[in-house]
Design a protein around this motif. Structure first.
Motif, PDB file in Angstrom:
ATOM      1  N   MET A   1       0.822  -1.215   0.000  1.00  0.00           N
ATOM      2  CA  MET A   1       0.000   0.000   0.000  1.00  0.00           C
ATOM      3  C   MET A   1       0.850   1.256   0.000  1.00  0.00           C
ATOM      4  O   MET A   1       0.465   2.289  -0.516  1.00  0.00           O
ATOM      5  N   THR A   2       2.050   1.210   0.581  1.00  0.00           N
ATOM      6  CA  THR A   2       2.934   2.368   0.583  1.00  0.00           C
ATOM      7  C   THR A   2       4.298   1.943   0.082  1.00  0.00           C
ATOM      8  O   THR A   2       4.622   0.763   0.005  1.00  0.00           O
ATOM      9  N   ASN A   3       5.147   2.947  -0.224  1.00  0.00           N
ATOM     10  CA  ASN A   3       6.486   2.610  -0.679  1.00  0.00           C
ATOM     11  C   ASN A   3       7.416   2.409   0.503  1.00  0.00           C
ATOM     12  O   ASN A   3       7.008   2.494   1.655  1.00  0.00           O
ATOM     13  N   ALA A   4       8.701   2.185   0.214  1.00  0.00           N
ATOM     14  CA  ALA A   4       9.629   1.781   1.262  1.00  0.00           C
ATOM     15  C   ALA A   4      10.327   2.938   1.946  1.00  0.00           C
ATOM     16  O   ALA A   4      11.099   2.737   2.862  1.00  0.00           O
ATOM     17  N   ILE A   5      10.066   4.195   1.520  1.00  0.00           N
ATOM     18  CA  ILE A   5      10.718   5.331   2.168  1.00  0.00           C
ATOM     19  C   ILE A   5      10.343   5.348   3.647  1.00  0.00           C
ATOM     20  O   ILE A   5       9.190   5.166   4.027  1.00  0.00           O
ATOM     21  N   GLY A   6      11.324   5.600   4.500  1.00  0.00           N
ATOM     22  CA  GLY A   6      11.052   5.688   5.928  1.00  0.00           C
ATOM     23  C   GLY A   6      11.293   4.389   6.670  1.00  0.00           C
ATOM     24  O   GLY A   6      11.084   4.313   7.873  1.00  0.00           O
ATOM     25  N   THR A   7      11.728   3.322   5.980  1.00  0.00           N
ATOM     26  CA  THR A   7      11.888   2.031   6.627  1.00  0.00           C
ATOM     27  C   THR A   7      13.285   1.801   7.171  1.00  0.00           C
ATOM     28  O   THR A   7      13.489   0.885   7.956  1.00  0.00           O
TER      29      THR A   7
ATOM     30  N   LEU B   1      -7.971  14.539   0.320  1.00  0.00           N
ATOM     31  CA  LEU B   1      -6.804  14.380   1.176  1.00  0.00           C
ATOM     32  C   LEU B   1      -5.939  15.627   1.063  1.00  0.00           C
ATOM     33  O   LEU B   1      -5.555  16.021  -0.037  1.00  0.00           O
ATOM     34  N   ASP B   2      -5.631  16.240   2.205  1.00  0.00           N
ATOM     35  CA  ASP B   2      -4.682  17.347   2.258  1.00  0.00           C
ATOM     36  C   ASP B   2      -3.361  16.781   2.772  1.00  0.00           C
ATOM     37  O   ASP B   2      -3.258  16.370   3.934  1.00  0.00           O
ATOM     38  N   VAL B   3      -2.351  16.735   1.904  1.00  0.00           N
ATOM     39  CA  VAL B   3      -1.059  16.117   2.210  1.00  0.00           C
ATOM     40  C   VAL B   3      -0.120  17.159   2.805  1.00  0.00           C
ATOM     41  O   VAL B   3      -0.013  18.265   2.289  1.00  0.00           O
ATOM     42  N   ALA B   4       0.579  16.764   3.887  1.00  0.00           N
ATOM     43  CA  ALA B   4       1.422  17.726   4.619  1.00  0.00           C
ATOM     44  C   ALA B   4       0.579  18.937   4.964  1.00  0.00           C
ATOM     45  O   ALA B   4       0.931  20.077   4.674  1.00  0.00           O
ATOM     46  N   ALA B   5      -0.538  18.670   5.609  1.00  0.00           N
ATOM     47  CA  ALA B   5      -1.600  19.656   5.809  1.00  0.00           C
ATOM     48  C   ALA B   5      -1.261  20.741   6.807  1.00  0.00           C
ATOM     49  O   ALA B   5      -1.915  21.788   6.831  1.00  0.00           O
ATOM     50  N   GLY B   6      -0.264  20.505   7.664  1.00  0.00           N
ATOM     51  CA  GLY B   6       0.037  21.496   8.686  1.00  0.00           C
ATOM     52  C   GLY B   6      -1.157  21.703   9.597  1.00  0.00           C
ATOM     53  O   GLY B   6      -1.691  20.757  10.187  1.00  0.00           O
TER      54      GLY B   6
ATOM     55  N   ALA C   1       5.107   8.030   2.363  1.00  0.00           N
ATOM     56  CA  ALA C   1       4.650   6.654   2.604  1.00  0.00           C
ATOM     57  C   ALA C   1       3.323   6.727   3.351  1.00  0.00           C
ATOM     58  O   ALA C   1       3.255   6.471   4.549  1.00  0.00           O
ATOM     59  N   MET C   2       2.271   7.077   2.662  1.00  0.00           N
ATOM     60  CA  MET C   2       0.995   7.379   3.319  1.00  0.00           C
ATOM     61  C   MET C   2       0.178   6.121   3.586  1.00  0.00           C
ATOM     62  O   MET C   2       0.155   5.193   2.768  1.00  0.00           O
ATOM     63  N   PRO C   3      -0.515   6.097   4.722  1.00  0.00           N
ATOM     64  CA  PRO C   3      -1.271   4.908   5.130  1.00  0.00           C
ATOM     65  C   PRO C   3      -2.688   4.881   4.559  1.00  0.00           C
ATOM     66  O   PRO C   3      -3.668   4.637   5.283  1.00  0.00           O
ATOM     67  N   PHE C   4      -2.825   5.146   3.264  1.00  0.00           N
ATOM     68  CA  PHE C   4      -4.128   5.167   2.619  1.00  0.00           C
ATOM     69  C   PHE C   4      -4.138   4.211   1.441  1.00  0.00           C
ATOM     70  O   PHE C   4      -3.108   3.972   0.806  1.00  0.00           O
ATOM     71  N   GLU C   5      -5.322   3.693   1.129  1.00  0.00           N
ATOM     72  CA  GLU C   5      -5.459   2.753   0.026  1.00  0.00           C
ATOM     73  C   GLU C   5      -5.231   3.450  -1.316  1.00  0.00           C
ATOM     74  O   GLU C   5      -5.384   4.663  -1.446  1.00  0.00           O
ATOM     75  N   ASP C   6      -4.892   2.662  -2.311  1.00  0.00           N
ATOM     76  CA  ASP C   6      -4.777   3.179  -3.672  1.00  0.00           C
ATOM     77  C   ASP C   6      -6.113   3.779  -4.114  1.00  0.00           C
ATOM     78  O   ASP C   6      -7.184   3.229  -3.811  1.00  0.00           O
TER      79      ASP C   6
ATOM     80  N   ARG D   1      -0.690   7.832  -6.381  1.00  0.00           N
ATOM     81  CA  ARG D   1      -1.223   6.541  -5.934  1.00  0.00           C
ATOM     82  C   ARG D   1      -2.560   6.676  -5.224  1.00  0.00           C
ATOM     83  O   ARG D   1      -3.492   5.895  -5.463  1.00  0.00           O
ATOM     84  N   VAL D   2      -2.670   7.671  -4.335  1.00  0.00           N
ATOM     85  CA  VAL D   2      -3.886   7.770  -3.515  1.00  0.00           C
ATOM     86  C   VAL D   2      -5.016   8.503  -4.225  1.00  0.00           C
ATOM     87  O   VAL D   2      -6.141   8.547  -3.720  1.00  0.00           O
TER      88      VAL D   2
END
Length: 280
Positions: free
Chosen positions: A1-7, A55-60, A108-113, A140-141
């Motif tokens: 569901m997410t990529n590997a960045i942050g692992t 979805l607001d990404v990096a919404a602050g 690496a967002m925890p949301f479905e495609d 993706r999202v």
């Protein structure tokens, strides 16, 4: 569901540093006082409709998420920094906006495609260090035929120049990290999103900031509130000469961009308003 960045351990340390950077100072007051209308402008440009999943990404603190919710959308505001999300919740309650707040990494967002009809980011995703990973997640999202709408500071504009002024005083960026203002270059954004988008619109606009009496007052405001500036000053805290030089460079930057006629500073901040549809 997410990529590997942050692992990896290095990635986790990098993201922890980003959380700490945006938690320091008082970004909520800066956003409310200097750029309160940018989120609304982005929401209007996105063409979202009541009932859309947004979805607001990096919404602050929800500069775009709150007006989207007030427009009738079903909104999730996602950000890496819990302190900003808490401030956003308070603002939403004050304005009567109902939405969901979730801690999430833009890379690496925890949301479905294809979970959202509209994916927004207002001077947010541009600060994710790995541009390709963040762009992949935006696509993706977003559902096929859905809208991706971004508002980012340009490299040539005031904030882009300010970040450039900080660079010689800052620690070197981690390997693979790219400068945030590249998101204000339409060619860079189109290259990141590639043939996965259609119906591209890219427009340069400005917001006028005229609340400061002097360049020094402008600079000191950012020293107190803006995480990237605070972080660089802290990195030079043991070197009075470098700190003084940074003081001069930031004040001179404001002075060069000042369009006022003597009664306070008037500075235009350029941004890129970018919208596209995810290809079907």
């Amino acid at each position: 569901m997410t990529n590997a960045i942050g692992t990896t351990e290095a990635d986790r340390a990098l993201k922890a540093g980003h959380r700490a950077l945006w938690a320091q100072g008082d970004y909520p007051s800066l956003a409310a006082e200097l750029i309160p209308d940018l989120g609304r402008i982005l929401v209007e440009a996105s063409g979202l409709r009541p009932g859309d999943r947004v979805l607001d990404v990096a919404a602050g603190t929800g500069n775009a998420a709150i007006p989207a919710a007030l427009a009738g959308a079903d909104v999730v505001a996602a950000d890496l920094t819990p302190e900003l999300l808490r401030a956003g919740r308070r603002l939403a309650e004050e304005r009567g906006a109902v939405l969901r707040w979730q801690e999430a990494d833009a890379e690496a967002m925890p949301f479905e495609d294809a979970a959202f009809d509209v994916v927004l980011s207002c001077v947010g995703v541009m600060f994710a260090p790995h541009h390709r990973a963040a762009a992949d997640e935006l696509v993706r999202v977003c559902r096929p035929g859905g809208t991706i709408a971004l508002l980012s500071w340009t490299p040539e504009g005031f904030i882009g120049r300010m970040l450039g002024t900080l660079k010689p005083y800052a620690p070197p960026p981690p390997p693979g990290a790219q400068p945030p203002p590249l998101w204000g270059d339409p060619e860079h954004v189109e290259a990141l999103l590639g043939d996965r988008i259609t119906d591209v619109s890219a427009e340069r606009r400005t917001v006028v900031v005229d609340r400061f009496a002097t360049p020094e007052a402008f600079r000191d405001y950012f020293k107190q509130r803006y995480g990237p500036v605070i972080s660089v000053y802290r990195a030079n805290a043991d070197d009075p000469e470098r700190t003084a030089a940074l003081d001069r460079d930031l004040a001179d930057l404001v002075r060069r961009h000042d369009r006022g006629t003597g009664a306070g500073t008037v500075v235009e901040w350029e941004y890129l308003l970018f919208t596209a549809r995810r290809a079907t």
